[in-house]
Every structure is written in C-alpha cells, then in structure tokens.
Design a protein around this motif. Sequence first.
Motif, short mmCIF file in Angstrom:
data_model
loop_
_atom_site.label_atom_id
_atom_site.label_comp_id
_atom_site.label_asym_id
_atom_site.label_seq_id
_atom_site.Cartn_x
_atom_site.Cartn_y
_atom_site.Cartn_z
N PHE A 1 -9.12 8.43 -13.05
CA PHE A 1 -7.76 8.25 -12.54
C PHE A 1 -7.74 7.27 -11.36
CE2 PHE A 1 -7.12 12.78 -14.21
CZ PHE A 1 -6.70 12.30 -15.44
N ARG B 1 -3.89 0.41 5.04
CA ARG B 1 -2.69 1.18 4.74
C ARG B 1 -1.84 1.36 5.98
NH1 ARG B 1 -6.80 5.28 3.75
NH2 ARG B 1 -6.27 5.34 1.57
N ARG B 2 -0.55 1.48 5.72
CA ARG B 2 0.39 1.67 6.83
C ARG B 2 0.64 3.15 7.01
NH1 ARG B 2 3.62 -2.92 8.41
NH2 ARG B 2 1.80 -4.25 8.43
N PRO C 1 -6.24 18.92 -13.97
CA PRO C 1 -7.31 19.06 -14.98
C PRO C 1 -8.11 20.34 -14.80
CG PRO C 1 -7.35 16.87 -14.02
CD PRO C 1 -6.36 17.67 -13.22
N LEU C 2 -8.34 20.73 -13.53
CA LEU C 2 -9.13 21.94 -13.29
C LEU C 2 -8.47 23.14 -13.95
CD1 LEU C 2 -11.62 23.14 -11.86
CD2 LEU C 2 -10.13 23.66 -9.94
N PHE D 1 -8.68 2.93 -4.91
CA PHE D 1 -7.78 4.06 -4.67
C PHE D 1 -8.63 5.30 -4.38
CE2 PHE D 1 -4.77 7.38 -5.56
CZ PHE D 1 -3.54 6.84 -5.20
N ILE E 1 -11.44 12.59 -11.95
CA ILE E 1 -10.93 11.98 -10.72
C ILE E 1 -11.29 10.51 -10.67
CG2 ILE E 1 -11.22 11.96 -8.21
CD1 ILE E 1 -11.58 14.98 -8.32
N TRP F 1 -4.42 15.11 -9.51
CA TRP F 1 -5.30 14.90 -10.66
C TRP F 1 -6.68 15.51 -10.50
CZ3 TRP F 1 -3.70 9.28 -9.92
CH2 TRP F 1 -4.50 8.63 -8.99
N SER F 2 -6.89 16.26 -9.40
CA SER F 2 -8.08 17.12 -9.37
C SER F 2 -7.71 18.51 -9.89
CB SER F 2 -8.63 17.29 -7.94
OG SER F 2 -8.72 16.05 -7.31
N VAL G 1 -14.28 17.67 -13.90
CA VAL G 1 -13.20 17.37 -12.96
C VAL G 1 -13.51 16.12 -12.12
CG1 VAL G 1 -11.86 18.22 -11.01
CG2 VAL G 1 -12.33 19.72 -12.95
N ARG H 1 0.83 -1.18 0.00
CA ARG H 1 0.00 0.00 0.00
C ARG H 1 0.87 1.23 0.00
NH1 ARG H 1 -5.00 1.24 -1.53
NH2 ARG H 1 -5.46 3.30 -0.76
N VAL H 2 0.62 2.14 -0.89
CA VAL H 2 1.33 3.41 -0.81
C VAL H 2 0.79 4.17 0.38
CG1 VAL H 2 2.09 3.70 -3.16
CG2 VAL H 2 -0.28 4.15 -2.58
N SER H 3 1.59 5.06 0.92
CA SER H 3 1.18 5.72 2.15
C SER H 3 0.03 6.68 1.89
CB SER H 3 2.35 6.49 2.75
OG SER H 3 2.52 7.69 2.04
N LYS H 4 -0.66 7.01 2.96
CA LYS H 4 -1.82 7.88 2.86
C LYS H 4 -1.44 9.24 2.30
CE LYS H 4 -5.96 8.76 5.49
NZ LYS H 4 -6.68 8.31 6.69
N PHE I 1 -1.63 12.47 -4.87
CA PHE I 1 -2.13 12.07 -6.18
C PHE I 1 -3.51 12.65 -6.43
CE2 PHE I 1 1.23 8.95 -6.56
CZ PHE I 1 1.38 8.86 -7.92
N GLU I 2 -4.40 12.51 -5.42
CA GLU I 2 -5.77 13.00 -5.60
C GLU I 2 -5.77 14.50 -5.87
OE1 GLU I 2 -8.39 11.28 -5.86
OE2 GLU I 2 -7.85 9.34 -5.02
N ASP J 1 -1.17 9.12 -1.39
CA ASP J 1 -2.55 9.02 -1.82
C ASP J 1 -3.16 10.40 -2.02
OD1 ASP J 1 -4.29 6.83 -2.21
OD2 ASP J 1 -5.54 7.64 -0.60
N LEU J 2 -2.99 11.24 -0.99
CA LEU J 2 -3.58 12.57 -1.03
C LEU J 2 -2.94 13.43 -2.11
CD1 LEU J 2 -4.35 13.99 2.48
CD2 LEU J 2 -5.30 14.80 0.34
N LEU K 1 6.46 -0.47 2.80
CA LEU K 1 5.30 -0.53 1.91
C LEU K 1 4.98 -1.94 1.45
CD1 LEU K 1 6.19 2.57 -0.27
CD2 LEU K 1 4.80 2.46 1.78
#
Lengths: 315, 576
Positions: B358, B559-560, A75-76, B305, B355, A71-72, B351, A58-61, A67-68, A64-65, B566
Amino acid sequence: MEGLSFFPKEASTFAPRTDAVFFTLLGLSAFMTLAVAFLLVYFCTRYRRGSKARHGGRVSKLIDLEFEAGWSLIPLFIFLFLFTWAAGQEFTLFYPPKDALEISVVGKQWMWKTEHPGGQREINALHIPIGRPIKLDMVSQDTIHSFYVPAFRVKHDVVPGRDNEMWFEAKEPGAYRLFCAEFCGTDHSRMIGTITAMPPEDYARWLDAQPTGETLVAEGRRLYHELGCSGCHEAGGSVRAPPLHGLYGGPVPLEGGAVVTADERYVRDSILRPKSQVAAGYKPIMPSFQGSIDEGELQALQAWIRSIGDGGKEG
Amino acid sequence: MNTIVDAQGSGSSGGSGSHSLPRQAERGVGREEATSYLTAGHGVKSWLFTTDHKRIAILYALTITVFFFIGGAAATLIRMELFTPAGDLVSAEGYNKLFTLHGVIMVWFFLVPAIPATLGNFLLPLMLGARDLAFPRLNLMSWWLIVIAGAFVLYVLVMGGVDTGWTFYAPYSTTYSNGYVVAAAAGIFVSGFSTIATGLNFIVTTHTMRAPGMHWFRVPLFVWSIYATALIMLLATPVLAMALLLIMIERLLGVGIFDPALGGDPVLFEHLFWFYSHPAVYIMILPGMGVVTEIVTCFARRRIFGYQFMVYALLSIAVVGFFVWGHHMFVAGQSMYAGLVFSFLSYVIAVPSAIKVFNWTATLYRGSIVLDAPMLYALGFIGLFTMGGLTGLFVASLPIDVHVHDTYFVVAHFHYVMVGGMVSAFFGGLHFWWPKITGRLYPEAWARFAALLMFFGFNMTFFPQFILGWMGMPRRYHEYPSEFQVYHVLSSAGAVVLGAAYLLPLGYFLWSLRYGQPASDNPWDAKGLEWRTASPPPKHNFPSTPRVDEEAYDYHPPRRPPGGHLDHPSDGRPAS
C-alpha cells in the motif's frame, strides 16, 4: 478424469467446505490484486510526468497516520476472520468419527498397499463405500510418503516410525486419483493409484467377490504365536512378561514411576524398542523386533493387541 | 535547479538529451575522481584479491550470473521434460537430479547472495557515505568461500548427482538416497559461512559507519532492508549448518537422529530445516523490497509514503519470519494446536507485507512519474509480489493447505515471490544502478522491452501452475496423468518467453559496456549519497566524507503541519 477443466471434483464431504474457504480467499485476493493493479495503472497514467494533474505537495502527517493505521488494521481484521473460519474446519479433520470403517495402509517405495477389515488386500487401489466415514491407519515401510486424494481434498504424510491416521467420507461414486505427494525417490511419480468409491451395496458385493485373505487381527494373532511372543506374554510361560489381554487403551505404570497410556505408539515402541519403556515390575529382557518384522506385520500385531484390549472387539 | 536528465537512449528526445555531460566534465577535473575503482588496479590479481567492496560486488555479480544460467538450464530441461505426460526426455533418476540441482543452485548460490552480495555490497558503503565495509578482508573471504563451495557443489551435482530435492528430507537423504548427499551438504555447509560473514559485515557497517548526520531514520530503505536481511542471515544460517551437519553424521556414522529405524525422528529434520528455510525466504525477498522502494521514489519524484512504517514493516517481517516455520508441516502429523499457532502467525506476517504494497502504491499519488525500465521492473515486482503474498494466505489456511500442500500451487506461490518478486527487483536494481556501477547508460528501449517480456513470460510460466496445483498435480513428478498436460504445455511455452527475456539484458548490458553512452554522476537525478560521487565511483567512494542534512528521499519539500496548505509544486509546475 479427461478433458480440460479448472475445477477438481468435489467428491468428499470435506471438499465443499475446503472450496468455500478457497473461493472466498480467491475472491478477496482477486479484488486486492485488481485494486492494486488499477491504482498502479491509474496513478502512472494520471501522474505521468508532463500530465495536467497536480503534482507534488504533501498530505498532512495526520492523514498519513490514518492511512497507515487503516491499511494495517483492516487487513489484520480480515485475516483474523479468515484464520478463525479456516481453522475451525480443521478441527473436524483431526477427530475421526467413532463408527469409521478402518482401513490399513502401508506406503513403501513405490506402491500403496491397502487392507480392508475383512482381510481383502489391494495394491495401488482402494475400494470404499460412499456415505460412511473411512479412517486410514497408515504406516511407512521406508521413507516419508504422503497419501493424497485431490477429489477428496485430503492429504496426510505417512511418516516412518509413526502411526499416521486420516479420515474422509466420500459422497459421490466414481474413480479418483490417489497420489504420493511427498518426494520419496526414483519412482515417486509412479506411486499413484485409484480410489473407487461405490454405493454401500456395491461395496459389499465387491468385498464378497475378493479372495478373503487372513484379516489383520487374525494375522496378528498368528504372528503373536509364530514370533514367540506368547511364550512369555501368556500366563504360565517360562519367562514372566506383562499380559497383553486388556492392556490396550488402559494405563501402564512404568519402571521409574511414570504412567503411560497403551496406545498405538506405545505398542509400536514396545515391540521395536522394548527397553525404552519398561513396564513396572518386569525385567528389561524382551528382544527388539526392529528389522525382523516389517511395517505390515507390525500393523497386524497392533491390530490384534488392540482387539484384545480394554473394550476391544474380540473381548 | 534540478534538471531531470533524460536517460533514454531512444526516442526523439534521446538524441538531444546530452545526459548532462557538461556536469561530469566539470567534476571530472578533480584529482581523485580521475581514477575510478574500475581502473584503480590492473590485472587478474587486482580483482581476485581486492578488498574494495565495489570490486567484490562485481565478482559476486559474475559468480551469481553463472549460477543463475546453470540453474536456469536445469529449469529449461525440467520444463522440456514436462511438455509431455510421459517421462521421455530424461530418466526418472535424471529428473530428480535436475530439480535438486535447480533448487540447490538457485536458492543458495543465486537467490540468497543475489541482491545482498552484489547490489548490497556495492551500495551499502556508498549509501552510508563510508569508504568501504567494516571488514573488507572478511568480505573478500565471503566471496572466496561461496566460489569454492559453489564450484564444489556444482561439480557434485553435475558429475555425481543428488536426488533428494533441495530440502534434503530425512530419512530419504540419510538412508535411502544413492546420491552424493554428504558432499553436497558439505558444500552448502561451507557456503553458509559466507552468508553469515556477509550478514555480520553488513550489520557492523550499518551500525558504525553511517556518515555524520545520517541518523537511523535518515537511512535509505534499501539499507534498512539489507540490515534486516543481515540479521536473518546471522541468526538463521547456523541452524541450517546444524541440520546439514546432523544429516552428514547420520549418513556417514549411522548415528540415529532422523531415521526411525535408528531411533530417530524424521519430523525433527523438518523442524530444523524450516527453522532456517522459512526465514531464508525473507532473506530472498526483503532486499528486493528495498530496491523497489528506491526505484519507486526516484521515478515518481516523491518521498516514500510512510517511511517509518516501511522500517517497522521490514523489521517485523524479519522477526515474525522466525516463528512461522511450522506451516510447512501442516500435514506431517504436527499437533492440531501447533498447526493453529503457525497458521495464525502466517496470517499475521502478511500484514507488514500488505503495508509495504500500500505504501508503494500511495507513493505514486501526485508524483511525476516516468516509466523507465527500472520503474517497469518495480511495478512488475509490486504486482507479482502481491499475488505471491496473497497466495501465501491460501497455504497458511489449514484446510486449503491440506489440499494444495506439495502440489504445483506451492511451486507457483514461491516462484511468484522469489522469481516474480526477487528476480524482478534484482533486474530493476541492476538497471537503476547500472550507470553508477559501470559509468555507462544501457539502451532504454531494449530494457523496457525486456522488462515487459519478463513480466508476461513469467505470468505465462507460473500462473498455469496455480491451476495445476489446485487441480491436484503433485510436485516433483517426472511423469504425470494426461489431464494436466494443457497447463504444463502453457507453462513450458511461457518458460521459452521467460528464458529469452533473461538473455536479452545479458546481451545489451555487455553491449553497453563498450558502446553505451557515458553516464553522468546522477543520470536519474536521484537522491541518496551514492549519486553524489562519480560514475563509476573512485576507489574510496568519496573525495571527502559527505554530510547528511536532509531526510531520505528528499524529492520535494518536507511535509507541512496539519492545516497548512497542501499545494507545493515540486517540479516547477504551477498547481492547476
């Protein structure tokens, strides 16, 4: 207009600008689609069950954030840029140049009637000079139609009860398709015609060769007398009604205190629904002409009233 | 241990797979599980007046299948007519009636109820750990309403005919059309109550009947998508009802509302209609997004995800979807400023869609992916929805829309979203939950073939239509200039492939009901409460109310914390 092609002709000044937006978006979309498709195929191959790649985990949290957010927001911003650029082009479409050649168009089931300022009339056809802005004053006799010339990248609905206008400037001589784009009934697909763009000299020659009918303004003046408008609206008439000379383009005080501008819409409404906006100081006695004149005649009346208005052409 | 059961009815492994039958035999000993919902009652009446959400879902499925093939038959005739430029197969009047029939039936009697009323109806209580929906009788009434309304509308459209297009634009529909506009509008009006009641039922169920431990951020994303859809159903459908009612009033009583000859305004109708119909587009796509999410996580063996972002994306699409309707009227004489605002909002709504795309893609990363039929459909959905969504940006751009509005570009765009997107997702979901619904496995090889065929058939049918529209071919044309013929022939040829791809599942699904191998309770080894009960489920879903003590899509350990290492192989495979 023959043969296989992927690309409609760019025959107006709008066309290259519309196409620039189009191909930018197309490039971006192709890139995005291919990128997504590539990733889908790549992941499905690399991480198929039983492959040697590292599965699970698992990639770390935090990542995760990131990335989100990425890609929000990316594009915006791209979308904002595209919107601004595309919208900027739209402004020009809304403001026809002052020196445009005005042509009146009536859409009806199922034909286009066009009329040149000199009174030359055509059906399902329109001849125009290149290199000069053309402004169309369009009305519908019945239901909604839409005037569409793909080679010019222009389209505008012709909504009944409204004065619709659009403009364009052809830059290449040729014959181009005219379509009705809004479904209007049985023979919708036969409501098509040809726009012929020609050099100004040829256009002038063409105009001379046409039987010159009554001009729109002349027709309007004739109708003004024939329909009995002049009986009240001229000074010395039996019934008192507001004078029409100098009216168009100026302010009109209404009964009740409001003030409106005498534009196309006002003139149309006053003829069809006279009681809806009564000029201050007059009695609401004018009869409605709804149903007794058609859209073409209404257009002629509007043209004439405009011509005798504030700064009108005939004074 | 999590043994991943091989559900393929084909290939070398298929024979030895044995589909965890022992497990089912183990559980089958229980008393209540002995009778599934399918055998819990007998006779026609036990079906037509059932209040079991699972049986009602089956009724809906049968109903929309009939409508799908009738709408498809109309599409077939349309594509046959357009094979040549001349209007030689049907009359102009006949052609106009055909595309109206196709649109009305497909939109209101197939796409709107498709996923919510079948898969949603079946799965919502199961996924929430509930015994049924909140209002089982209302659910039955919804089905009856749509059957009665649908049969009536179909009768009107086939026997009488309406030539206005599914959009019913005034004043054509109120004054000039000779078709049976009032009857058709009345039928659609009634079907709207079915939609509203279904939406209400789903909302209340989601709020009040979640199993203990299932807090809002443990709810499966399919449920979230159905919930967002239900909100739109409840809030937008009444506006359609008003618009149709006003059409009927003007046409019957001559009250001037839309026709300028009577003092009305035609653009008012466009506003009312699209205030419903644009959000309705999201009624038609959000459930598909939910289905695809379930499939992608299961077949990638990965947690989704960005779960929370997926939820927010669904909800923001549902909300912003209410404020973009004006992009249907860029050339209708709307003011420049209105055009700018609607264009801007239409860009913004892209948008959250981006999301989602992706996040699905990222979910595959480091997965353990199996390309079974549901996954093929889901991947097809992602690709086609991406194209449908991106072409939405084209029509949201003012100058481009001025050119392609009311052309085949728009036709291609919304078919990519609704057919390429929604119908792909529907078939994916049908395959995914088929073992749960029927207790049988479908033939995997045939299903994969159908999925691929559908993808290619679809692209062959609708991609040429983008080019057609860009070249300037208007919609709803019975005849057309010959320069467009090449693309129409391609499109019609693609429709043949697509038609075959739709008939295939009908064949092998029916076959599997009798000859398919019995399915275990959880043939995909999937997460989610619906897989914790028997296949097919007993009448009241669960022997006892399940408890939820894990996050959704718990396909591998959580998740860790940042900085933690990882590597955490989830499928028993040592990290390389």
